[in-house]
Design a protein around this motif. Structure first.
Motif, PDB file in Angstrom:
ATOM      1  N   ALA A 114      29.298  55.465  39.307  1.00 50.42           N
ATOM      2  CA  ALA A 114      28.985  56.126  40.769  1.00 50.42           C
ATOM      3  C   ALA A 114      29.998  55.781  41.651  1.00 50.42           C
ATOM      4  CB  ALA A 114      27.505  55.788  41.299  1.00 50.42           C
ATOM      5  N   GLU A 115      30.386  56.664  42.556  1.00 48.28           N
ATOM      6  CA  GLU A 115      31.168  56.254  43.692  1.00 48.28           C
ATOM      7  C   GLU A 115      30.131  55.946  44.820  1.00 48.28           C
ATOM      8  OE1 GLU A 115      34.052  59.026  44.771  1.00 48.28           O
ATOM      9  OE2 GLU A 115      34.678  59.215  42.414  1.00 48.28           O
ATOM     10  N   SER A 116      30.491  54.982  45.702  1.00 44.17           N
ATOM     11  CA  SER A 116      29.775  55.060  47.266  1.00 44.17           C
ATOM     12  C   SER A 116      30.370  54.144  48.318  1.00 44.17           C
ATOM     13  CB  SER A 116      28.264  54.320  46.974  1.00 44.17           C
ATOM     14  OG  SER A 116      27.435  54.306  48.173  1.00 44.17           O
ATOM     15  N   ALA A 129      48.632  51.454  36.882  1.00 47.10           N
ATOM     16  CA  ALA A 129      49.773  52.128  37.592  1.00 47.10           C
ATOM     17  C   ALA A 129      48.913  52.784  38.815  1.00 47.10           C
ATOM     18  CB  ALA A 129      50.562  52.797  36.664  1.00 47.10           C
ATOM     19  N   THR A 130      47.729  53.302  38.396  1.00 42.35           N
ATOM     20  CA  THR A 130      47.146  54.224  39.439  1.00 42.35           C
ATOM     21  C   THR A 130      45.634  53.916  39.418  1.00 42.35           C
ATOM     22  OG1 THR A 130      46.910  56.080  38.021  1.00 42.35           O
ATOM     23  CG2 THR A 130      48.819  55.867  39.265  1.00 42.35           C
ATOM     24  N   GLY A 131      44.891  54.257  40.163  1.00 45.00           N
ATOM     25  CA  GLY A 131      43.235  54.323  40.355  1.00 45.00           C
ATOM     26  C   GLY A 131      42.917  55.139  39.092  1.00 45.00           C
ATOM     27  N   MET A 132      43.537  56.425  38.779  1.00 44.19           N
ATOM     28  CA  MET A 132      43.108  57.077  37.563  1.00 44.19           C
ATOM     29  C   MET A 132      43.281  56.414  36.387  1.00 44.19           C
ATOM     30  SD  MET A 132      41.406  59.383  38.888  1.00 44.19           S
ATOM     31  CE  MET A 132      40.849  59.925  37.327  1.00 44.19           C
ATOM     32  N   ALA A 133      44.558  55.726  36.179  1.00 43.47           N
ATOM     33  CA  ALA A 133      44.720  55.038  35.080  1.00 43.47           C
ATOM     34  C   ALA A 133      43.575  53.989  34.634  1.00 43.47           C
ATOM     35  CB  ALA A 133      46.198  54.495  35.028  1.00 43.47           C
ATOM     36  N   ALA A 134      43.124  53.187  35.961  1.00 41.82           N
ATOM     37  CA  ALA A 134      42.165  52.234  35.765  1.00 41.82           C
ATOM     38  C   ALA A 134      40.925  53.055  35.300  1.00 41.82           C
ATOM     39  CB  ALA A 134      42.033  51.921  37.152  1.00 41.82           C
ATOM     40  N   ILE A 135      40.536  54.156  35.731  1.00 40.50           N
ATOM     41  CA  ILE A 135      39.334  54.889  35.731  1.00 40.50           C
ATOM     42  C   ILE A 135      39.410  55.465  34.102  1.00 40.50           C
ATOM     43  CG2 ILE A 135      37.844  57.026  36.033  1.00 40.50           C
ATOM     44  CD1 ILE A 135      38.734  56.578  38.904  1.00 40.50           C
ATOM     45  N   PHE A 136      40.502  55.948  33.710  1.00 43.52           N
ATOM     46  CA  PHE A 136      40.649  56.462  32.451  1.00 43.52           C
ATOM     47  C   PHE A 136      40.487  55.530  31.181  1.00 43.52           C
ATOM     48  CE2 PHE A 136      43.133  57.661  28.612  1.00 43.52           C
ATOM     49  CZ  PHE A 136      42.397  58.432  28.167  1.00 43.52           C
ATOM     50  N   ALA A 177      43.888  51.144  44.411  1.00 43.46           N
ATOM     51  CA  ALA A 177      44.557  50.259  45.404  1.00 43.46           C
ATOM     52  C   ALA A 177      45.624  50.904  46.225  1.00 43.46           C
ATOM     53  CB  ALA A 177      45.175  49.352  44.518  1.00 43.46           C
ATOM     54  N   THR A 178      45.825  52.286  45.890  1.00 44.04           N
ATOM     55  CA  THR A 178      46.820  53.048  46.710  1.00 44.04           C
ATOM     56  C   THR A 178      46.035  53.401  48.000  1.00 44.04           C
ATOM     57  OG1 THR A 178      46.947  54.541  44.485  1.00 44.04           O
ATOM     58  CG2 THR A 178      47.654  55.454  46.503  1.00 44.04           C
ATOM     59  N   LYS A 179      44.540  53.325  48.114  1.00 45.11           N
ATOM     60  CA  LYS A 179      44.010  53.543  49.470  1.00 45.11           C
ATOM     61  C   LYS A 179      44.051  52.429  50.372  1.00 45.11           C
ATOM     62  CE  LYS A 179      43.561  57.150  47.107  1.00 45.11           C
ATOM     63  NZ  LYS A 179      42.289  57.690  46.441  1.00 45.11           N
ATOM     64  N   LEU A 180      42.821  51.833  50.743  1.00 45.97           N
ATOM     65  CA  LEU A 180      42.735  50.903  51.788  1.00 45.97           C
ATOM     66  C   LEU A 180      43.374  49.710  51.244  1.00 45.97           C
ATOM     67  CD1 LEU A 180      39.384  51.528  53.022  1.00 45.97           C
ATOM     68  CD2 LEU A 180      41.400  51.697  54.645  1.00 45.97           C
ATOM     69  N   ILE A 208      31.202  50.929  38.981  1.00 47.19           N
ATOM     70  CA  ILE A 208      31.046  51.433  40.426  1.00 47.19           C
ATOM     71  C   ILE A 208      32.599  51.663  40.747  1.00 47.19           C
ATOM     72  CG2 ILE A 208      30.612  51.072  42.874  1.00 47.19           C
ATOM     73  CD1 ILE A 208      28.050  51.537  40.987  1.00 47.19           C
ATOM     74  N   ASP A 209      32.917  52.819  41.229  1.00 48.55           N
ATOM     75  CA  ASP A 209      34.256  53.111  41.817  1.00 48.55           C
ATOM     76  C   ASP A 209      34.281  52.651  43.288  1.00 48.55           C
ATOM     77  OD1 ASP A 209      36.406  54.137  43.406  1.00 48.55           O
ATOM     78  OD2 ASP A 209      36.633  55.867  42.175  1.00 48.55           O
ATOM     79  N   ASN A 210      34.606  51.648  43.830  1.00 53.20           N
ATOM     80  CA  ASN A 210      34.293  51.015  45.037  1.00 53.20           C
ATOM     81  C   ASN A 210      35.566  51.263  46.017  1.00 53.20           C
ATOM     82  OD1 ASN A 210      32.561  49.392  46.835  1.00 53.20           O
ATOM     83  ND2 ASN A 210      33.746  47.443  46.218  1.00 53.20           N
ATOM     84  N   CYS A 211      36.489  52.358  45.614  1.00 51.45           N
ATOM     85  CA  CYS A 211      37.562  52.479  46.553  1.00 51.45           C
ATOM     86  C   CYS A 211      37.393  52.835  48.108  1.00 51.45           C
ATOM     87  CB  CYS A 211      38.216  53.956  46.011  1.00 51.45           C
ATOM     88  SG  CYS A 211      39.618  54.209  46.804  1.00 51.45           S
ATOM     89  N   PHE A 212      36.421  53.623  48.474  1.00 52.00           N
ATOM     90  CA  PHE A 212      36.036  53.729  49.825  1.00 52.00           C
ATOM     91  C   PHE A 212      35.568  52.758  50.715  1.00 52.00           C
ATOM     92  CE2 PHE A 212      35.870  58.635  50.761  1.00 52.00           C
ATOM     93  CZ  PHE A 212      36.728  58.816  49.757  1.00 52.00           C
ATOM     94  N   ALA A 213      34.845  51.853  50.013  1.00 51.57           N
ATOM     95  CA  ALA A 213      34.515  50.627  50.716  1.00 51.57           C
ATOM     96  C   ALA A 213      35.235  49.261  50.746  1.00 51.57           C
ATOM     97  CB  ALA A 213      32.877  50.452  50.188  1.00 51.57           C
ATOM     98  N   ASN A 216      46.405  61.912  50.810  1.00 45.74           N
ATOM     99  CA  ASN A 216      46.245  60.540  50.775  1.00 45.74           C
ATOM    100  C   ASN A 216      44.831  60.070  51.784  1.00 45.74           C
ATOM    101  OD1 ASN A 216      46.301  57.681  49.818  1.00 45.74           O
ATOM    102  ND2 ASN A 216      47.945  57.298  50.997  1.00 45.74           N
ATOM    103  N   LEU A 217      44.401  58.781  51.784  1.00 45.14           N
ATOM    104  CA  LEU A 217      43.280  58.398  52.758  1.00 45.14           C
ATOM    105  C   LEU A 217      43.560  56.811  52.577  1.00 45.14           C
ATOM    106  CD1 LEU A 217      40.847  56.927  50.990  1.00 45.14           C
ATOM    107  CD2 LEU A 217      40.388  59.267  50.198  1.00 45.14           C
ATOM    108  N   GLY A 218      43.030  56.167  53.577  1.00 46.15           N
ATOM    109  CA  GLY A 218      42.937  54.795  53.707  1.00 46.15           C
ATOM    110  C   GLY A 218      44.354  54.253  54.204  1.00 46.15           C
TER     111      GLY A 218
HETATM  112  C1  LIG Z   1      42.402  58.275  45.118  1.00 48.46           C
HETATM  113  C2  LIG Z   1      40.944  57.798  44.382  1.00 48.46           C
HETATM  114  C3  LIG Z   1      41.066  57.591  43.146  1.00 48.46           C
HETATM  115  C4  LIG Z   1      42.277  57.719  42.108  1.00 48.46           C
HETATM  116  O1  LIG Z   1      43.313  57.000  42.698  1.00 48.46           O
HETATM  117  P1  LIG Z   1      44.745  57.061  42.350  1.00 48.46           P
HETATM  118  O2  LIG Z   1      45.340  55.826  42.631  1.00 48.46           O
HETATM  119  O3  LIG Z   1      45.132  58.249  43.334  1.00 48.46           O
HETATM  120  O4  LIG Z   1      45.049  57.320  40.875  1.00 48.46           O
HETATM  121  C5  LIG Z   1      40.007  57.477  42.503  1.00 48.46           C
HETATM  122  N1  LIG Z   1      38.920  57.305  43.256  1.00 48.46           N
HETATM  123  C6  LIG Z   1      38.732  57.409  44.410  1.00 48.46           C
HETATM  124  C7  LIG Z   1      37.348  57.503  45.064  1.00 48.46           C
HETATM  125  C8  LIG Z   1      39.781  57.747  45.003  1.00 48.46           C
HETATM  126  O5  LIG Z   1      39.711  57.954  46.370  1.00 48.46           O
END
Ligand SMILES: *Cc1c(COP(=O)(O)O)cnc(C)c1O
Length: 389
Positions: A151-153, A82-89, A204-207, A180-185, A333-335
């Motif tokens: 890590a995130e990068s 449902a969210t990025g945080m749900a995926a990480i947790f 997936a909320t972002k880019l 790896i949290d690859n959200c920014f890339a 937000n971003l992206g």
């Molecule tokens: C936004 C973000 C998250 C969390 O994602 P949500 O969809 O807001 O839960 C995790 N990691 C990074 C790097 C993010 O920018």
């Protein structure tokens, strides 16, 4: 499809057509699926058959979205959240036991930091942090109980770069899972699995959505690990909704062209800001002045859409700058297609103590700019007038 190029995989990966032979994938807004008979039901639940049962487990729209990300990242399997945080947790919760230990980069997404410091200790899971500028300390932090290297990068919000190849080598040598949290890339810019990552996580909320509409998350990687994460999630319920999956799957079809323009705009704005007298420091991965420029060039196809600047005059000047912005959005937000300006110290990372903020590179005057898809000259003009005000 594995022989096709990135953009083609994002566009041409699709679930089977229905009897209507639709061109664009329809929305399967259904919570459950029907069985032929008692035997079909038994076989489906015992997983002898791979099929949809209930949308908390899987749904055609989530499957299509996941399959695209799996192909774009070069992974084996995945699961959508449902969210990025749900995926990480869910990733940590599914894979770790009480007594396990995490080694993570210090500068992580604010809520991930809260998981590490506030919630995981309740379950006897401790985290040690390494500094982005000192990756040589990673090995000293590893204990017999260490399970995950995380890590995130680029990092959020400091836009620092971590050497993924180095992390891959350390994880392999010490038999750790590299996550790896690859959200920014995004997978278009960088594919951590090619450096040895076992799992790659995205908000997936972002880019991926890229248009500020829906929340979503996804984890892709090795099949045996995804299986554990799937079983955990199927029973605990953080699943992505079919509607959001349908939106996200469509969004991925334009990811490459959007990210190309995001990065082109970001580089132009970064070059402009680098010479601005009101900006004391600037970090953008593809500016030669970036401390990890060489690593960025090695592992990233483009510089991304996030710029971090320090406005001259610290906190007060930072606030004044934000208040003078006319067109760009002040948003968390971003992206997004719209350029967004944020002040991490007072918003996304406000739960950190001042010391924790500074250790994570979040100075009081740090401003994060998520460069959008407007004409870049309009973005430059708005930010320039706000800096000069
Ligand atoms: C936004 C973000 C998250 C969390 O994602 P949500 O969809 O807001 O839960 C995790 N990691 C990074 C790097 C993010 O920018």
């Amino acid at each position: 499809m594995s022989d096709k190029n990135f953009e083609t995989k994002a566009i041409r990966t699709q679930i089977e057509r229905s009897q209507f032979q639709e061109h664009s994938t329809p929305l399967y807004l259904t919570s459950s699926f029907v069985f032929e008979d008692a035997e079909d039901m038994r076989a489906s639940f015992s997983e002898e058959k791979e099929r949809n049962i209930y949308s908390r487990f899987s749904n055609p729209n989530t499957s299509e979205f996941v399959e695209k990300v799996v192909k774009m990242e070069g992974a084996e399997e995945g699961y959508a959240f449902a969210t990025g945080m749900a995926a990480i947790f869910s990733t940590f919760a599914a894979l770790l036991n009480s007594g396990d230990h995490i080694v993570s980069v210090r500068a992580v997404f604010g809520s991930t930091h809260t998981l590490f410091t506030k919630y995981f200790p309740k379950w006897n899971i401790e985290t040690s942090y390494f500094d982005i500028n000192n990756p040589s300390e990673i090995e000293a932090l590893i204990k017999p109980s260490t399970k995950i290297l995380y890590a995130e990068s680029p990092t959020n919000p400091g836009v620092d770069i971590i050497d993924l190849e180095l992390l891959g080598e350390i994880a392999k040598k010490h038999h750790l899972l590299l996550v790896i949290d690859n959200c920014f890339a995004t997978p278009y810019i960088q594919q951590p699995i090619s450096y040895g990552a076992d799992l790659v996580i995205h908000s997936a909320t972002k880019l991926m959505d890229g248009q500020g509409r829906v929340l979503g998350g996804v984890v892709v990687g090795k099949a045996d690990l995804i299986r554990e994460i799937y079983l955990f999630s199927r029973n605990t319920g953080p699943a992505l909704s079919p509607f959001n999956a349908w939106v996200l799957s469509k969004s991925l079809e334009t990811l490459a062209v959007r990210v190309d323009r995001h990065c082109e705009n970001a580089l132009k704005l970064a070059e402009f800001l680098e010479n601005h007298k009101q900006v004391s420091t600037i970090k953008y991965p593809f500016l030669p002045s970036h401390p990890q420029y060489k690593i960025a060039k090695k592992q990233m196809k483009l510089g991304g859409n996030i710029i971090a600047i320090e406005v001259k005059g610290a906190l007060e000047a930072g606030k004044k700058f934000l208040n003078a912005i006319k067109m760009c959005s002040l948003s968390a937000n971003l992206g997004d297609t719209r350029t967004i300006v944020t002040h991490p110290a007072s918003t996304t990372h406000s739960k950190l103590t001042t010391d924790e903020q500074l250790a994570a590179g979040i100075t009081p005057g740090l401003v994060r700019i998520s460069v959008g898809l407007e004409n870049v000259n309009d973005v430059i003009n708005d930010i320039n007038q706000a800096l000069n005000s």
